[in-house]
Each structure stands twice: as structure tokens, then as C-alpha cells.
Design an enzyme around this catalytic site. Structure first.
Site, PDB file in Angstrom:
ATOM      1  CE  LYS A   4      53.241 143.320 -17.007  1.00 24.10           C
ATOM      2  NZ  LYS A   4      52.779 143.024 -18.386  1.00 24.10           N
TER       3      LYS A   4
ATOM      4  CD  GLU B 204      42.745 145.635 -22.008  1.00 21.30           C
ATOM      5  OE1 GLU B 204      42.769 144.413 -21.803  1.00 21.30           O
ATOM      6  OE2 GLU B 204      43.695 146.251 -22.550  1.00 21.30           O
TER       7      GLU B 204
ATOM      8  NE  ARG C  62      69.515 153.585  -3.125  1.00 22.15           N
ATOM      9  CZ  ARG C  62      70.081 154.626  -2.516  1.00 22.15           C
ATOM     10  NH1 ARG C  62      69.519 155.174  -1.459  1.00 22.15           N
ATOM     11  NH2 ARG C  62      71.209 155.099  -2.969  1.00 22.15           N
TER      12      ARG C  62
ATOM     13  CE  LYS D 213      46.746 142.859 -14.583  1.00 20.71           C
ATOM     14  NZ  LYS D 213      47.050 144.110 -15.267  1.00 20.71           N
TER      15      LYS D 213
ATOM     16  CG  ASN E 244      50.108 139.437 -23.495  1.00 18.87           C
ATOM     17  OD1 ASN E 244      49.885 140.529 -22.978  1.00 18.87           O
ATOM     18  ND2 ASN E 244      51.262 138.808 -23.381  1.00 18.87           N
TER      19      ASN E 244
ATOM     20  CG  HIS F 102      50.349 145.254 -28.522  1.00 20.75           C
ATOM     21  ND1 HIS F 102      50.768 144.278 -27.652  1.00 20.75           N
ATOM     22  CD2 HIS F 102      49.830 146.238 -27.765  1.00 20.75           C
ATOM     23  CE1 HIS F 102      50.517 144.669 -26.402  1.00 20.75           C
ATOM     24  NE2 HIS F 102      49.944 145.855 -26.447  1.00 20.75           N
TER      25      HIS F 102
ATOM     26  CG  HIS G 127      45.400 149.263 -25.129  1.00 16.59           C
ATOM     27  ND1 HIS G 127      46.342 148.565 -25.851  1.00 16.59           N
ATOM     28  CD2 HIS G 127      45.068 148.479 -24.077  1.00 16.59           C
ATOM     29  CE1 HIS G 127      46.575 147.409 -25.242  1.00 16.59           C
ATOM     30  NE2 HIS G 127      45.821 147.334 -24.167  1.00 16.59           N
TER      31      HIS G 127
ATOM     32  CG  HIS H 117      46.562 142.770 -25.242  1.00 16.86           C
ATOM     33  ND1 HIS H 117      45.331 142.313 -24.830  1.00 16.86           N
ATOM     34  CD2 HIS H 117      46.779 143.923 -24.555  1.00 16.86           C
ATOM     35  CE1 HIS H 117      44.847 143.147 -23.912  1.00 16.86           C
ATOM     36  NE2 HIS H 117      45.702 144.128 -23.737  1.00 16.86           N
TER      37      HIS H 117
ATOM     38  CD  GLU I 113      53.641 139.471 -19.263  1.00 17.33           C
ATOM     39  OE1 GLU I 113      53.460 140.546 -18.673  1.00 17.33           O
ATOM     40  OE2 GLU I 113      53.339 139.272 -20.443  1.00 17.33           O
TER      41      GLU I 113
ATOM     42  NE  ARG J 198      51.002 140.520 -15.154  1.00 14.69           N
ATOM     43  CZ  ARG J 198      51.312 141.431 -14.243  1.00 14.69           C
ATOM     44  NH1 ARG J 198      52.038 141.104 -13.196  1.00 14.69           N
ATOM     45  NH2 ARG J 198      50.885 142.673 -14.357  1.00 14.69           N
TER      46      ARG J 198
END
Ligand code: NAD
Ligand code: MG
Length: 359
Positions: free
Chosen positions: A145, A187, A123, A229, A247, A254, A267, A250, A239, A243
Site C-alpha cells: 500500500k 502493531e 508510469r 503479514k 484491522n 481510528h 497510531h 484499528h 484487501e 486482510r
């Protein structure tokens, strides 16, 4: 030598990012200062461990820790539940208890997986990020994340789970393949383009130094990226709002990755294409002028990153953009650059028209 410390302010989940050149060997002291105890499970892969595990092990042992290496196969293809289980197995076999912790030594794939293992094993046990790619240093190691892919989609399984610290040694970038390095720069451009105009100018003025992996230029670029960031994440950890600005580039990026089935572009390269298109779209909506648009395209070109949308019928792009139900119901939240260094979020319902702007 620790050159900079950047704070990520998240209440009781706050932590420091320590950044420098040649500081990997301070990890033992850093863990002691954090009050971490027990065994350190170093989660890495078969590419990174041979390069940097010895340094980490020596530092940890010198600080009095027991060290266990969990070396995983290398690649996004292994960011899955089977590999995650391999981590759990090693932790159980090593009898790691709640007084132990994980060190994630590698790029974003390792950081995401090791972070999720830390979030879920018993946990939750503490973990520290030791990111070794440019992308992971400026992006994935900051923000909490963590997760793995599912056969039906990327990053579908995961958790928000903050590390106790991030230690970034830009020296590790010396061994990074050129293409991976440049993709990381993509990025970095994102932060300047929509959140910090001065930083964008710094990047323009330091293209050569950055491409030569000059340590001082890299430290500055990584530090600015992390603090930008960190600031965004501090306001919107999960998010729900601002946030989404991260993107930028992106959305179309994507779509490019989906249409090329993740085989053609890294990426950061797909994001570079997405940013050049986003700049076109921003100009079309009147949020920036031609000169701003040209600067974004010029910086991306100077960094040796791609700019052109690969040729697929626009219906294919529309399909790739509207896969998610939210988009079909409410339209797409498209991130535009407002001039350079600021942003505007635009709700777009006519995706075909959006693609026509890029044509
Ligand atoms: P990666 O982890 O696959 O690393 C790229 C390649 O470089 C790998 O082969 C790796 O073994 C190798 N490598 C790593 N460090 C090296 C070094 N110092 N020297 C030589 N080789 C080295 O890819 P990445 O670009 O770092 O990360 C991509 C992943 O990050 C994706 O899975 C993506 O979903 C995730 N990501 C997560 C977040 C987040 O917020 N958590 C943000 C962005 C991306
Ligand atoms: Mg990204």
C-alpha cells in the site's frame, strides 16, 4: 549480516524481505542482485537522512550506482501532494529515466510517499524499502500500500505497488524515540493476538528484552510479524477479505485518532487502546474468556502502551465509527480475537451497544 529472508509470495510481484542487524551497508549488493540499474534516488527526510544516508550512499556508490538524495520535511503533515511533487521535481531535475529506481529510507510516511512516487513516476519505476521505524518494519513496508493524504482524509490517494525488496536493519531502531518504538510494538501485538498464539507468548516472555531493544529479540519479533503479514497479503493482496483481520484494534483506534484529531496518540498507541477494547468486546460476544482478555491488557500495559478510551460521549464515538457509507448501510465489520491467536469477524450494526461494552 543477513540473518533472515522472508518471502512475500505474490506471483510475478513476489519479493524478499531481508532482515538483520547491521545490514544497511549491504544495500548496494542487494540492488545489484536485483538487477537494478541507473541512478538511485534515495527519498528520505531531514531526521533520517543525517543518520543513515551516508551509509546508504557509500554502499550504493561502492556498487557502482549514481546516488541522488531527495530529503523531505519530516512529519505526517507533509504526506501530501505538495511534498509528492517535490519528489517528482527532484526526479525530473535529476533526469531519472525508466532505468532508474527509488530507495525509500525512513518510516512509514517516507515509505508510503516514495512508494507512490515510484508507482506513478514514468508510469512506474522500481523501488526498494529501507524502513527505519519499528512500525514501518513490521507493517507499512510489507503489503504494497502506497499513497498520500488528502486534506479531507488520510491515505485517500494511492496505489497498490509492490517493492522489489525490503531491507530491514534493526540497528536503525537504536536512534528511534522511545515513544515511536513502543508504538511500533503495539502493531506487533496485533499479529500475535489474532493470528499467532505462540508469537503472543513469545512477546509476553520477551517484554524486557524488547524494551531494551535487544537485537536478537527484535529480529525475532520483526521476522515473525513480517511473515505473518506476508502470509495474509499473499492470500489477499488488495484487501477484499482476510486482510481485514489486520484491522484488529484499528476500528476503535481510528475513532480515537479522529476524536483527538491526531494530536494526542501515535497510531500504535491508539491501536493499543483499540485492542484492549476489542478484547473486552470479544469476551462479551463469547469469543474469548476473561483470562485471554486479561493477557491482552497485561501485555499492552507491560509495553507501556495506553489502554483507556479517552472520555468522549459515546455518540461521538458512534459518529466517528460511522463516517463511512458502507458502515451506515451494512454495519461495521469488527475484528474480534478468538481466544488468543485466532480471530472472528463480527458484523455489528448497533454501534451504541458496542460502545456500551467498552464503558
Ligand atoms: P513516521 O514515518 O512519521 O516516523 C516517525 C518519526 O520517526 C518521524 O519523525 C521520523 O522522521 C522518525 N524516524 C524514522 N526512523 C528513525 C530512526 N531510525 N531514528 C530516529 N528517528 C527516526 O511514522 P511511522 O510510524 O513509521 O509511519 C506512519 C505512517 O505509515 C502513516 O502515514 C501511516 O499512514 C503509514 N502506514 C502505512 C501502512 C501501509 O500499509 N502502507 C501501514 C501502516 C501505516
Ligand atoms: Mg496500523
Amino acid at each position: 549480516m543477513i540473518v533472515q529472508t522472508i518471502k512475500v509470495a505474490l506471483g510475478e510481484r513476489s519479493y524478499d524481505i531481508q532482515l538483520g542487524a547491521g545490514i544497511l551497508g549491504t544495500i548496494g549488493t542487494v540492488c545489484r542482485e536485483l538487477g537494478l540499474t541507473g541512478t538511485a534516488a534515495v527519498v528520505s527526510n531531514t531526521t533520517v537522512a543525517p543518520l543513515y544516508f551516508d551509509t546508504v550512499r557509500a554502499a550504493m556508490e561502492a556498487a557502482g550506482y549514481q546516488v541522488l538524495l531527495v530529503s523531505l520535511p519530516d512529519g505526517e503533515a507533509y504526506k501530501n501532494s505538495a511534498t509528492l511533487n517535490q519528489i517528482y521535481d527532484a526526479l525530473v531535475d535529476g533526469s531519472l529515466d525508466r532505468g532508474s529506481f527509488i530507495l525509500a529510507l525512513g518510516g512509514g510516511v517516507i515509505g508510503d510517499m516514495a512508494g507512490f512516487a515510484a508507482a506513478s513516476y514514468l508510469r512506474g519505476i522500481p523501488f526498494v524499502q529501507l524502513p527505519t521505524t519499528l512500525l514501518s518494519q513490521v507493517d507499512s513496508s510489507v503489503g504494497g500500500k502506497t499513497g498520500i493524504n488528502h486534506p479531507r482524509g488520510k491515505n485517500l490517494i494511492g496505489a497498490f505497488y509492490q517493492p522489489k525488496a525490503v531491507l530491514i536493519d534493526v540497528m536503525t531502531l537504536d536512534t528511534l524515540p522511545e515513544r515511536e518504538f513502543r508504538a511500533g510494538l503495539g502493531e506487533i501485538v496485533k499479529y500475535g493476538a489474532v493470528l499467532d498464539g505462540d508469537f503472543f507468548r513469545f512477546l509476553e516472555e520477551n517484554v524486557d528484552a524488547l524494551l531494551a531493544r535487544d537485537k536478537e529479540a527484535l529480529i525475532q519479533a520483526v521476522a515473525r510479524s513480517c511473515s505473518i503479514k506476508a502470509k495474509v497479503v499473499a492470500v489477499d493482496e488488495r484487501e477484499g477479505g482476510v486482510r481485514a483481520v489486520l484491522n484488529y484494534g484499528h476500528t476503535l483506534g481510528h475513532a480515537v485518532e479522529t476524536l483527538t484529531e491526531y494530536t494526542t496518540y501515535l497510531h500504535g498507541e491508539a491501536v493499543a487502546i483499540g485492542m484492549v477494547q476489542a478484547a473486552k468486546i470479544s469476551k462479551h460476544f463469547g469469543y474469548c474468556n476473561q483470562a485471554d482478555r486479561d493477557r491482552i491488557a497485561a501485555l499492552i500495559a507491560a509495553l507501556g502502551l495506553p489502554a483507556e478510551l479517552p472520555a468522549f460521549p459515546s455518540e461521538k464515538y458512534v459518529e466517528a465509527l460511522s463516517h463511512d457509507k458502507k458502515v451506515r448501510d451494512k454495519g461495521l465489520l469488527f475484528i474480534c480475537n478468538r481466544g488468543i491467536g485466532a480471530y472472528k469477524m463480527e458484523r455489528v450494526t448497533d454501534l451504541k451497544a458496542l460502545l456500551d461494552i467498552c464503558a
